[in-house]
Design an enzyme around this catalytic site. Structure first.
Site, PDB file in Angstrom:
ATOM      1  N   ASN A   1       0.821  -1.209   0.000  1.00 25.99           N
ATOM      2  CA  ASN A   1       0.000   0.000   0.000  1.00 25.99           C
ATOM      3  C   ASN A   1       0.856   1.260   0.000  1.00 25.99           C
ATOM      4  O   ASN A   1       1.999   1.269   0.458  1.00 25.99           O
ATOM      5  CB  ASN A   1      -0.996  -0.002   1.167  1.00 25.99           C
ATOM      6  CG  ASN A   1      -0.358  -0.184   2.532  1.00 25.99           C
ATOM      7  OD1 ASN A   1       0.661  -0.865   2.692  1.00 25.99           O
ATOM      8  ND2 ASN A   1      -0.966   0.410   3.546  1.00 25.99           N
ATOM      9  N   MET A   2       0.281   2.337  -0.551  1.00 22.51           N
ATOM     10  CA  MET A   2       0.987   3.608  -0.692  1.00 22.51           C
ATOM     11  C   MET A   2       0.046   4.754  -0.330  1.00 22.51           C
ATOM     12  O   MET A   2      -1.098   4.789  -0.769  1.00 22.51           O
ATOM     13  CB  MET A   2       1.493   3.794  -2.127  1.00 22.51           C
ATOM     14  CG  MET A   2       2.433   2.702  -2.606  1.00 22.51           C
ATOM     15  SD  MET A   2       2.894   2.901  -4.355  1.00 22.51           S
ATOM     16  CE  MET A   2       3.946   4.354  -4.255  1.00 22.51           C
ATOM     17  N   GLU A   3       0.567   5.690   0.462  1.00 17.43           N
ATOM     18  CA  GLU A   3      -0.162   6.901   0.836  1.00 17.43           C
ATOM     19  C   GLU A   3       0.707   8.100   0.484  1.00 17.43           C
ATOM     20  O   GLU A   3       1.936   8.016   0.551  1.00 17.43           O
ATOM     21  CB  GLU A   3      -0.473   6.886   2.343  1.00 17.43           C
ATOM     22  CG  GLU A   3      -1.278   5.670   2.775  1.00 17.43           C
ATOM     23  CD  GLU A   3      -1.143   5.343   4.257  1.00 17.43           C
ATOM     24  OE1 GLU A   3      -1.769   4.355   4.686  1.00 17.43           O
ATOM     25  OE2 GLU A   3      -0.401   6.061   4.979  1.00 17.43           O
TER      26      GLU A   3
ATOM     27  N   CYS B   1     -10.109  -5.285   1.876  1.00 15.57           N
ATOM     28  CA  CYS B   1     -11.255  -4.418   2.133  1.00 15.57           C
ATOM     29  C   CYS B   1     -12.244  -4.528   0.973  1.00 15.57           C
ATOM     30  O   CYS B   1     -11.950  -5.114  -0.075  1.00 15.57           O
ATOM     31  CB  CYS B   1     -10.792  -2.967   2.309  1.00 15.57           C
ATOM     32  SG  CYS B   1     -10.174  -2.211   0.790  1.00 15.57           S
TER      33      CYS B   1
ATOM     34  N   GLU C   1      -3.371  -4.796  -2.680  1.00 11.18           N
ATOM     35  CA  GLU C   1      -3.866  -5.683  -3.733  1.00 11.18           C
ATOM     36  C   GLU C   1      -3.823  -4.987  -5.088  1.00 11.18           C
ATOM     37  O   GLU C   1      -3.449  -5.594  -6.102  1.00 11.18           O
ATOM     38  CB  GLU C   1      -5.296  -6.133  -3.415  1.00 11.18           C
ATOM     39  CG  GLU C   1      -5.405  -6.996  -2.166  1.00 11.18           C
ATOM     40  CD  GLU C   1      -5.660  -6.186  -0.903  1.00 11.18           C
ATOM     41  OE1 GLU C   1      -6.263  -6.739   0.029  1.00 11.18           O
ATOM     42  OE2 GLU C   1      -5.244  -4.993  -0.838  1.00 11.18           O
TER      43      GLU C   1
ATOM     44  N   HIS D   1      -3.963   0.636  -2.621  1.00  9.62           N
ATOM     45  CA  HIS D   1      -4.066  -0.521  -1.740  1.00  9.62           C
ATOM     46  C   HIS D   1      -3.078  -1.601  -2.196  1.00  9.62           C
ATOM     47  O   HIS D   1      -2.696  -1.659  -3.365  1.00  9.62           O
ATOM     48  CB  HIS D   1      -5.487  -1.072  -1.751  1.00  9.62           C
ATOM     49  CG  HIS D   1      -6.513  -0.106  -1.242  1.00  9.62           C
ATOM     50  ND1 HIS D   1      -7.427  -0.433  -0.266  1.00  9.62           N
ATOM     51  CD2 HIS D   1      -6.784   1.184  -1.570  1.00  9.62           C
ATOM     52  CE1 HIS D   1      -8.209   0.601  -0.008  1.00  9.62           C
ATOM     53  NE2 HIS D   1      -7.837   1.595  -0.795  1.00  9.62           N
TER      54      HIS D   1
END
EC number: 3.5.4.5
Length: 294
Positions: free
Chosen positions: A89-91, A129, A104, A102
């Site tokens: 995941n990356m923000e 999710c 996936e 996300h």
């Protein structure tokens, strides 16, 4: 070895460490394992495929960029070719929550943008999710995709997404990871051509708005991302995210980006320019160009 892997690597079983060490020695380890490498790791450790994928998840999660949540999720997408693709995941600080990637999505995009034709399974360290379950339903593997979670029996996507709504409900025949070429001529310099080539691979049956992004790093390496729409619209992955996924997984960082190009149609129903440029500027890249598909 890239520093991000060191902590996770130290916690692996000794025989897995020994088998992985030459693979991870390259700072730019591509965050994937070929079928031959998977077979070699299985032989060295005595693990079957499922157990090996679980054992490798900490390395995938080590690729996460989570300055907001500090919650690292790793995923491994297993291609029908035998290649395994890491994802995380990356923000993005300074952007919006909607730009988040996300794990996936990361692993699936990694596989798709690497030329994989379909997925057999995906292994994740936390339950997917609803957003990701819907994203996976756009794949050509459909509801048959096998999902592997720690401490649980493997189940098909249909078990995690009952009464699913997807592309078939909208009579869409060409699915994500099916081969697509929209035929736009490759023009301009190498980076522009890479962006156009990425746009040609777009999965955009709902808006008919092809787009692609190419990022050039200071060492000349180019990473390209294609637009991937979803029947539910919101789980759609923008082209910039595809390029950033590859850049991150291949061991590069945002300050390595020296130039970016977005390719899209001027009169498309959906336009990527504002969101793409805003996110890139938040990451420190201000040298951004736009080429128009014609």
């Amino acid at each position: 070895m890239h520093p991000r892997f060191q902590t996770a690597f130290a916690q692996l079983a000794d025989n897995l460490q020994s088998a992985l060490e030459p693979i991870l020695a390259d700072k730019y380890f591509p965050a994937l394992l070929t079928g031959e490498q998977v077979s070699s790791l299985k032989s060295a450790t005595g693990l079957d495929e499922d157990a090996l994928a679980f054992a490798l998840l900490p390395l995938a999660a080590a690729c996460a960029r989570t300055p907001l949540s500090n919650f690292n999720v790793g995923a491994i997408a297993r291609g029908v070719s035998g290649t395994w693709y890491f994802g995380a995941n990356m923000e993005f600080i300074g952007a919006t929550m909607q730009q988040t990637v996300h794990a996936e999505q990361s692993a699936i995009s990694h596989a798709w943008l690497s030329g994989e034709k379909a997925l057999a399974a995906i292994t994740v360290n936390y339950t997917p999710c609803g957003h990701c379950r819907q994203f996976m339903n756009e794949l050509n593997s459909g509801l048959d995709l096998r999902i592997h979670l720690p401490g649980r029996e493997a189940h098909a996507l249909r078990d995690y997404l009952p009464d699913a709504f997807g592309p078939k409900d909208l009579e869409i025949k060409t699915l994500l990871m099916d081969e697509q070429d929209h035929g736009y001529a490759l023009t301009g310099d190498a980076l522009s051509q890479a962006a156009i080539a990425a746009a040609n691979r777009s999965h955009m049956p709902y808006s008919k708005s092809p787009s692609g992004v190419a990022l050039e790093c200071k060492d000349g390496r180019i990473f390209s991302g294609s637009y991937a729409e979803n029947a539910a619209f919101n789980p759609t992955l923008p082209p910039l995210q595809g390029a950033l996924i590859l850049l991150n997984l291949k061991g590069y960082d945002y300050p390595d980006i020296q130039r970016a190009v977005l390719a899209e149609k001027a009169d498309a129903p959906l336009i990527q320019w504002d969101a793409t440029s805003a996110t890139l500027k938040a990451l420190g890249c201000h040298n951004i160009d736009r080429v128009l598909l014609a």
